[in-house]
Every structure is written in C-alpha cells, then in structure tokens.
Design a protein around this motif. Structure first.
Motif, PDB file in Angstrom:
ATOM      1  N   ARG A 101     -59.610   5.381  82.734  1.00 41.52           N
ATOM      2  CA  ARG A 101     -59.619   4.052  83.347  1.00 41.52           C
ATOM      3  C   ARG A 101     -60.370   4.006  84.681  1.00 41.52           C
ATOM      4  O   ARG A 101     -60.780   2.934  85.113  1.00 41.52           O
ATOM      5  N   HIS A 102     -60.556   5.142  85.347  1.00 41.37           N
ATOM      6  CA  HIS A 102     -61.241   5.098  86.634  1.00 41.37           C
ATOM      7  C   HIS A 102     -62.748   4.897  86.463  1.00 41.37           C
ATOM      8  O   HIS A 102     -63.453   4.611  87.430  1.00 41.37           O
ATOM      9  N   SER A 145     -70.143   7.942  87.869  1.00 40.27           N
ATOM     10  CA  SER A 145     -69.006   8.623  88.487  1.00 40.27           C
ATOM     11  C   SER A 145     -69.193   8.647  89.996  1.00 40.27           C
ATOM     12  O   SER A 145     -70.260   9.042  90.486  1.00 40.27           O
TER      13      SER A 145
END
Length: 513
Positions: free
Chosen positions: A140-141, A96
């Motif tokens: 999707r990120h 992330s």
C-alpha cells in the motif's frame, strides 16, 4: 575420421542466438555454412535470459544512448518478423521514495519512447496505483508508477527459429558436435569436430571461422590463436526464480532496488511469475552454473518489498542461471558492464579470417549478425545485400503481422483442437503449425497422447525439423512444458525418444533393411 569433401565458406562454433543469427544471415546471402554446437541449441546463455526483447531502459543511466536506440529499433524489426513468438507487454515501474526521483523516471521514459522511432507499441504514461489493476498486488505504500511498453519472447525458440531459417537456406546445423581443434592456413581453416553422442570424428574446411561460443569465447580463442591479442571478457552470472503466480493480470513489473539495480517480475506460462535477474561476476565452468542462496534471497527480498503476497525460498518452482560473456570495459561492478557487443576480426598475416563475438543481447542479435557479415565481406568477397531486416522468421509470415486475426482463422480451421493446445501450437510454430497438423481432423490423428497436451505428431516434428533429441530438449527449450507435466509424462516422453533413437541407430547399421 571422415573428411568433408565440399569446403564451407563459414564454420560457426556456437549454437546460441548469435551463432544461429549469423548462420541465418550468411546462408541467406548464398554462403555455404556449417554451424556446430557442443550441446543442444540454446542450451546455455540463450535460454537463461529474462525472456525480453527490449531497449534496455536502465542503460540510459550509463549514457548508452546508441545501444538503446539500436535495441529499440530492433524491437520493432523482430516484432514484425515473429509476431507469434514475440508479444507486446506493458510494464509497470513503481516509484519508491528515496530511490530515483519521479522526474528522472519521466525523463528516461520520454527518451525511451522517442529514441528508436517507435511505431508499433503504445508510449509511456504515469499511473495511480490505487486505481490501476497493477496496484492491487502491490504493497500500500507504493502510490505512483509509470507504465511503458516492451516485448516478451521465448528465447530458446527464437534460437531454434533462426537455425531453422538457416537450414532452409542451405546451412548445415550440427548439434551435439564439439569443435575439438582447428588448424589455420593462409586460405582456409581445417576444423576438427567430434560428435558428443557417438564419438564420431570428422573434419571440415572453411574460408573463415566464427567463434560464437558465448561464455567459452575466450577459451576457444586461446586454443585457436594462442599468440594473438585477446579481448578482455567479464563473465557475469544472471539467475532467475519462478514462483506460483503472484498476480492475475497481464502486466509485468520493474522494481528498483536500493543498490540501483532493477528486477523484473513477469507473468510466465499462465500459472507462474518469473523474477530476475541477478548480476554477479562469475568464475568457473560456464557449463556448470547454478543459482546461489544469496541470489535466491536477493530476488525473494526484492519481491517481498513490493508485493503483498510474500514468498520464501521453499516456494520456488524452478530456478535457472546463465553466464553472459560481456566485453570487459573496466566498469566497477557487474551491472554497469556494457551490454553492447564487440566484434573482433583477425585476418592478420595473410591468414584465413577468424571472427570472435563478445557480448551482445537477445534483442540486438540480428544486427550483430548483419554487422558480422559486413566485417567478413571484404576477406570473403561477399557482395549480396543485407536482407534480414525485412524477412520473417519461420512461422511469422502472417498478413500485417496480425497474430490475433490469424489465430481466429486457425480456430475455424482446426475446431477439434482444445483452446489451450491451439494457443500453444500457434505461439510455438505460427503458420508452421499447419505442417505439424497436416490433414488431422481429430486429436487421435496427432498420434500417441503422452499427457499434458503432448502428442506424437509434435514430437516427430520437433525431432525432424528442430533437432530435438531428448525429453529435456522438448520440455525446457522447444517448449516450457517442464513446468507443467507430471512425472509419468516425463517418463513416457523419455521412453518415446529412447525408442526413436534406438530405431534410428538400428537403421543406420550396415545391412539394416
């Protein structure tokens, strides 16, 4: 009050993973052992884990290299000891942006792959979430992730298997039996016990006492040795939620949070996903612990930041919480407190030894037990060598620890078993399933069908060999069928135990035939 005539070498207070592990190790060295547990085996912390046998990847951030190395080595030992109960699992950790950089994740996983001398499990590597099946369920990120190995375990059954192994080595296992007091002498302890079912009281003597009471370790220690120095303990609550399945594959996920903690999302019992854990300092009665609204929100928010399928508190199927008695190393927050154990042996003043267990984790319980016996070796004159590292747990004696090959043979041996039931028996009992099934050649031979794949033969086996006394013992600890059964099956199961208990009580009365 009944007085036990034959003295014990060890009385162990606490029927969680540490107490059961110590009982197994000690009994296997020829010591006479009594283990008492005020409730059922694994009633508390030891059945409220994330169900993992793992090295503790995140502990590397706290430079706990020794703990991680020890846990990784034990992961291999336990995988060989119980291949039916402990299963390899692949974990996916998405990267992330704004959290730990990719180079840090790669470096951590390189250490994780090599610290423990990994032999049985595949190593880690990077993956593209747009082409990997684990990416289908994610938002999707999230583009990149790392995949690595650890193991899953049924934690409560691991406790039961250790208790079963201890009993087969001669240990006496007494559930629903509380230690209400203990008097310390120069050569032995006099331990006062009370049945929490019948109220019957009796005493037992032992050359040493082991305080493996988990979250109650400090309370028991204060009662036993009120004037002695006591180790600082921090109680930390961990909670989990179970929701309908969020993904259809066998990978588990490790999610990073902005607070630098991690949360697992694990495929669970076929139809569900297990999400956890939280970590917060706990004050209160460890026997009365429940998830808070804030913890539910934290776990749901974590899942919703990563999965495309969103969840709400109303969708939770089950929650469970446990309290871990961690050694207080003065860390600023609960998630940074050491997960390693501390063993405190008090044999000062020429008094009978008292060993208290602080902290620990499922993965390192066997090593904890081995080190506990090493500490007791001098005062008790124990000379027998270490033995558990090369020994299987009950049901784990499969050639080359090859569960799949053994399962193929069992399918041929018991063709009448439906595939789901065959898998349940195989994973719960391993090679001991032959004792449960006996000479059965049809489902009708397994006795009363109470629904949801529960038969009288299994209940009788659990009652006779695994100390199960209530429906909840079966539904939530010996199995996780509580997630699957109907209200009618619950009622029938409770009625079955009520009948068996009434019959046993009647048979025990004077003058009974």
């Amino acid at each position: 009050m009944t007085i036990e005539n034959s003295p014990y070498d060890l009385v162990i207070v606490g029927g969680g993973i540490n107490g059961a592990g110590i009982a197994r190790d000690a009994a296997g060295r020829g010591l006479k052992v009594l283990l008492c547990e005020q409730d059922d085996l694994a009633s508390h912390t030891s059945s409220a884990s994330t169900k993992l046998v793992h090295g503790g990847l995140r502990y590397l951030e706290h430079y706990a290299f020794g703990l991680v190395r020890k846990a990784l080595r034990e992961r291999e030992v336990l995988l060989r000891a119980a291949p039916h109960l402990i299963r390899p699992m692949r974990f996916v950790m998405p990267h992330s942006k704004g959290l730990r950089p990719r180079w840090m994740l790669r470096a951590g996983l390189f250490l994780y792959d090599h610290l423990g001398g990994r032999k049985l499990l595949p190593g880690s590597h990077g993956i593209n979430l747009r082409s990997h099946i684990a990416g289908d369920a994610l938002q999707r990120h999230l583009l990149h992730a790392y995949e690595y190995s650890d193991c899953w375990v049924d934690d409560a059954r691991l406790v039961v298997l250790n208790a079963r192994a201890a009993a087969e080595q001669g240990a006496r296992i007494m559930t629903r039996t509380a230690c209400v007091a203990a008097d310390r002498g120069t050569t032995h302890w006099t331990v006062h016990l009370r049945s929490t079912v019948s109220g019957r009281e009796f005493t037992a003597t032992a050359r040493a006492l082991v305080n493996a009471a988990g979250p109650w370790v400090s309370r028991l220690l204060a009662e036993l040795t009120p004037a002695s120095h006591r180790r600082p303990v921090r109680l930390v609550k961990g909670s989990h939620v179970v929701v309908p399945r969020l993904f259809a594959h066998d990978y588990a996920y490790v999610f990073q949070n902005p607070d630098r903690r991690i949360v697992f999302a694990i495929p669970y019992e076929g139809d569900y996903t297990l999400i956890g854990t939280t970590e917060e300092t706990f004050e209160g009665d460890p026997g009365d612990v429940d998830i808070s609204e804030a913890e539910i929100a934290y776990l749901c928010d974590t899942a919703n930041r990563h999965f495309t399928q969103q969840i709400a508190p109303a969708e939770l199927v089950w929650t469970f919480s446990g309290v871990r008695p961690l050694y207080d190393d003065a860390a600023e927050n609960a998630s940074a407190v050491t997960r390693d154990y501390v063993l405190d042996l008090d044999s000062s003043g020429g008094q009978a030894p008292l060993l208290s267990i602080f902290g620990g984790k499922i993965t390192t319980y066997r090593k904890l037990a081995e080190e506990s016996i090493a500490l007791l070796s001098k005062p008790l004159g124990i000379t027998a060598a270490n033995w558990t590292a090369a020994a299987t747990l009950p049901g784990g004696d499969m050639a080359n620890a090859d569960f799949n090959r053994w399962m193929t043979a069992m399918a041929r041996t018991y063709p009448f078993l439906p595939e789901p039931l065959l898998h349940q028996y195989a994973h719960r009992y391993g090679t001991r399933m032959t004792a449960l099934l006996g000479s059965a050649t049809s489902l009708q031979d397994l006795g009363e069908d109470l629904g949801s794949g529960i038969h009288g033969a299994e209940l009788a086996h659990l009652m006779e060999h695994e100390w199960a006394l209530t429906a909840n013992d079966v539904l939530w600890r010996r199995t996780k069928l509580g997630l699957h059964v109907s209200a009618d099956t619950r009622r029938r199961l409770s009625d079955w135990f009520d009948r068996k208990t009434a019959s046993a009580t009647a048979a025990a009365k004077p003058g009974s035939p």
